[in-house]
Design an enzyme around this catalytic site. Structure first.
Site, PDB file in Angstrom:
ATOM      1  N   ARG A 256      19.072  -7.313  12.423  1.00 60.18           N
ATOM      2  CA  ARG A 256      19.161  -7.124  13.859  1.00 60.18           C
ATOM      3  C   ARG A 256      18.406  -8.201  14.618  1.00 60.18           C
ATOM      4  NH1 ARG A 256      20.246  -3.481  17.748  1.00 60.18           N
ATOM      5  NH2 ARG A 256      18.998  -4.187  19.493  1.00 60.18           N
TER       6      ARG A 256
ATOM      7  N   GLU B 173      -0.556  -2.196   5.240  1.00 56.84           N
ATOM      8  CA  GLU B 173       0.445  -2.159   6.324  1.00 56.84           C
ATOM      9  C   GLU B 173       0.447  -0.793   6.980  1.00 56.84           C
ATOM     10  OE1 GLU B 173       3.641  -1.327   8.689  1.00 56.84           O
ATOM     11  OE2 GLU B 173       3.500  -0.360   6.739  1.00 56.84           O
ATOM     12  N   GLU B 174       0.227   0.245   6.175  1.00 55.26           N
ATOM     13  CA  GLU B 174       0.304   1.602   6.722  1.00 55.26           C
ATOM     14  C   GLU B 174      -0.777   1.858   7.775  1.00 55.26           C
ATOM     15  OE1 GLU B 174       2.779   3.227   6.410  1.00 55.26           O
ATOM     16  OE2 GLU B 174       3.700   2.945   4.445  1.00 55.26           O
TER      17      GLU B 174
ATOM     18  N   ASP C 217       0.809  -1.230   0.000  1.00 52.23           N
ATOM     19  CA  ASP C 217       0.000   0.000   0.000  1.00 52.23           C
ATOM     20  C   ASP C 217       0.840   1.277   0.000  1.00 52.23           C
ATOM     21  OD1 ASP C 217       0.769  -0.854   2.576  1.00 52.23           O
ATOM     22  OD2 ASP C 217      -0.794   0.318   3.544  1.00 52.23           O
TER      23      ASP C 217
ATOM     24  N   HIS D 113       7.484   8.548   4.707  1.00 57.29           N
ATOM     25  CA  HIS D 113       6.203   9.192   5.050  1.00 57.29           C
ATOM     26  C   HIS D 113       6.290  10.709   4.885  1.00 57.29           C
ATOM     27  CE1 HIS D 113       4.207   5.717   7.457  1.00 57.29           C
ATOM     28  NE2 HIS D 113       5.052   5.250   6.569  1.00 57.29           N
TER      29      HIS D 113
HETATM   30 ZN   LIG Z   1       5.232   3.241   6.164  1.00 57.37          ZN
HETATM   31 ZN   LIG Z   2       6.550   0.679   5.291  1.00 60.06          ZN
END
Ligand SMILES: [Zn+2]
Ligand SMILES: [Zn+2]
Length: 395
Positions: free
Chosen positions: A182, A142-143, A84, A367
């Site tokens: 990580r 996901e956002e 997305d 973003h």
């Molecule tokens: Zn994002």
């Molecule tokens: Zn992302």
């Protein structure tokens, strides 16, 4: 970067132009969370053409899964990509700049999608020598931290039963050419909250005849910060930010309501539970002190991304084999959230970062309308994806 280092350099070099073109096409046509119609159609079409078993219409309408069964026995390994875009207007001037005003791929999910499709196509072409079953999961929203849950509920990890799951996030915080792997806490939990404070409106000249919800909200906002510093052990990492306050219509009218929206992030599940539980009573008790009432509603949520040691070490080894020791770093955890965490609570695996920083010292944020990807990171991501999948499928 030497394209011929590692097992996949040559193959990826052959596919590079097509993958970049695919990423640019997604970039030109971004779609918001749960509205990724065109994107999911292209994913399904490409996977079908490559000969995968394709399931569509998952998680609302736009989740896609492609299943690729190799001809040799092995494990079932999933690769997850999110698809997305974000509600932003892009300022980059390029031929592939977003053609949809107010919508933009400003997090790199266009790259995630292109990498995963290309990986599926490469493995499909090598099916005869491929062990195990690869499951390519294309997740919407996901956002909103809202797409992984319905994908899991729809059974994408069950049919066929996935043994392990992996994925990558492109990041402008690392240089193109590097991979950031990580162990342990890697990305923070992300919970959104709404605080609605209800008072009694009236004339600004006579506040004693009203119950001012904004004054109560202001004290709640400050108080929530004290809650973090005074009730959570100092060694823990917590961020509580309020990003929106909405109230009132005019300078001399006390409104009935004030609404605040914020986010709570941490790396520890116990701290998360402690604060989410405490905030409820704190908010209503604070409001009561100002004769108002307040309610807290959680609006989204996902746990922290915690990479298990074993699978993370395996990914690290794949990255070193493919790219060389110097390209693999272990960065700090980040306070951003990603609902990949839900997949990683359901199955072992690893979520790692791949650098796409523009050259030089310039660091563009995700973003943001100025977000820009150094596409030199795309082949690095694909090589590592292929290396991880190949090694885990046959392990
Ligand atoms: Zn994002
Ligand atoms: Zn992302």
């Amino acid at each position: 970067m030497n394209k011929t280092t590692g097992a996949w350099g040559e193959e990826v070099a052959k596919r590079l132009d097509a993958m970049v073109a695919l990423r640019r096409d997604f970039h030109r046509h971004p779609e918001l969370s749960f509205q990724e119609k065109r994107t999911s159609e292209i994913i399904a079409e490409r996977l079908t053409r490559a000969g995968l078993e394709v399931k569509t219409g998952i998680a609302g309408q736009t989740g896609v899964v492609g299943i690729l069964r190799g001809d040799k026995p092995g494990k079932t390994i999933a690769w997850r990509a999110d698809i997305d875009a974000l509600p932003l207007t892009e300022i980059l001037d390029a031929p592939f700049t977003s053609g949809t005003k107010g919508v933009m791929h400003a997090c790199g999910h266009d790259g995630h999608t292109a990498i995963a499709i290309t990986a599926a196509e490469i493995f499909s072409a090598r099916r005869a020598e491929m062990p195990g079953t690869a499951v390519f999961i294309f997740q919407p929203a996901e956002e909103l931290l809202s797409g992984a849950k319905p994908m899991i509920e729809a059974g994408v990890l069950e049919n066929p039963r996935v043994d392990e799951i992996y994925g990558l996030h492109l990041t402008t915080q690392d240089a193109a050419g590097t991979v950031n792997v990580r162990r342990g806490p890697t990305m923070a939990s992300g919970d959104g909250f709404n605080v609605e404070v209800t008072g009694k409106g009236g004339h600004g000249a006579y506040p004693h005849l009203s119950v001012d919800p904004m004054t109560a909200a202001a004290h709640i906002l400050i108080g929530m910060q004290s809650l973090v510093t005074k009730e959570v052990a100092a060694k823990e990492t917590v961020v509580l930010s309020v990003g929106q306050i909405m109230a009132g219509t005019k300078n001399n009218i006390i409104p009935d309501k004030a609404v605040m929206r914020g986010t709570l992030r941490t790396f520890d599940m116990d701290v998360r539970e402690q604060l989410l539980g405490r905030l409820q009573s704190f908010v209503s008790d604070m409001a009561r002190a100002y004769r108002a009432e307040a309610r807290l509603d959680l609006t989204m949520g996902c746990p922290p991304v915690i990479n298990p040691e074993k699978e993370t070490d395996l990914v690290r080894r794949c990255c070193v084999d493919e790219l060389g020791e110097a390209a693999v770093v272990e960065g700090s955890p980040v306070m951003a959230s990603d609902d990949m965490s839900l997949f990683l609570r359901a199955r072992p695996g690893c979520y790692f970062r791949v650098g796409i920083s523009p050259t030089g010292d310039r660091r563009v944020p995700h973003h943001a309308p100025e977000f820009e990807m150094n596409e030199d990171g795309l082949p690095v991501g694909l090589r590592v994806a292929l290396s991880v999948l190949r090694s885990r499928l046959g392990a």
